[in-house]
Design an enzyme around this catalytic site. Structure first.
Site, mmCIF file in Angstrom:
data_model
loop_
_atom_site.group_PDB
_atom_site.id
_atom_site.type_symbol
_atom_site.label_atom_id
_atom_site.label_comp_id
_atom_site.label_asym_id
_atom_site.label_seq_id
_atom_site.Cartn_x
_atom_site.Cartn_y
_atom_site.Cartn_z
ATOM 1 N N GLU A 52 -24.461 -11.055 -21.063
ATOM 2 C CA GLU A 52 -23.147 -10.596 -20.638
ATOM 3 C C GLU A 52 -22.074 -10.938 -21.675
ATOM 4 O O GLU A 52 -21.162 -10.139 -21.906
ATOM 5 C CB GLU A 52 -22.783 -11.204 -19.275
ATOM 6 N N ASP A 140 -32.813 -22.191 -21.843
ATOM 7 C CA ASP A 140 -31.668 -21.296 -21.673
ATOM 8 C C ASP A 140 -30.888 -21.608 -20.408
ATOM 9 O O ASP A 140 -29.673 -21.483 -20.384
ATOM 10 C CB ASP A 140 -32.123 -19.839 -21.656
#
Length: 143
Positions: A52, A140
């Site tokens: 994003e 992550d």
């Protein structure tokens, strides 16, 4: 499935082909894609290069974001949700949240409409990646 989520899935596949995490995103305004991106954390050795964020960067400075919709193959995490809230993006359409539930409640609490499409293809891409590369995935998401 609409063309915008299909474009986000294509971005996720691009990321996977580059050796990265298969999460893709597109930013839509007036029924047109104005930004696209995918998770490039591995490729760029950048812990903040989430899909994003990459997508919003690719759109550039557009002034106001209130009339945009962001599509993501996976429910946005708190990092990305923070950017969505900060820029005033009012709608998020996620491909799935079973793999990672993300920050849907946080976004809703800040006036963002959140739609979870629960798409099997999105779940399968992530399931396979996590099975094959769990260390990269858990790095992550900070675990």
């Amino acid at each position: 499935m609409d063309k915008f989520m299909q474009a986000a899935i294509e971005e996720a596949k691009n990321g996977l082909e580059e050796g990265g995490i298969p999460i893709g995103s597109v930013l839509v305004k007036n029924r047109e894609i104005i930004g696209r991106g995918h998770n490039r954390r591995v490729q760029h050795d950048d812990p903040l290069a989430h899909a994003e964020i990459d997508c919003i960067r690719s759109a550039g400075r557009i002034g106001k974001y209130k009339d945009t919709i962001i599509y993501s193959t996976l429910m946005p995490c708190y990092l990305c949700a923070g950017a969505i809230v900060q820029f005033g993006i009012k709608k998020v359409i996620a491909g799935e949240s079973k793999t990672f539930d993300g920050a849907a409640d946080f976004m809703r609490e800040h006036g963002v409409e959140v739609v979870d499409l629960d798409i099997d293809e999105c779940k399968e891409i992530m399931k396979k990646f996590i099975h094959e590369k769990p260390d990269i995935w858990y790095e992550d998401i900070g675990k």
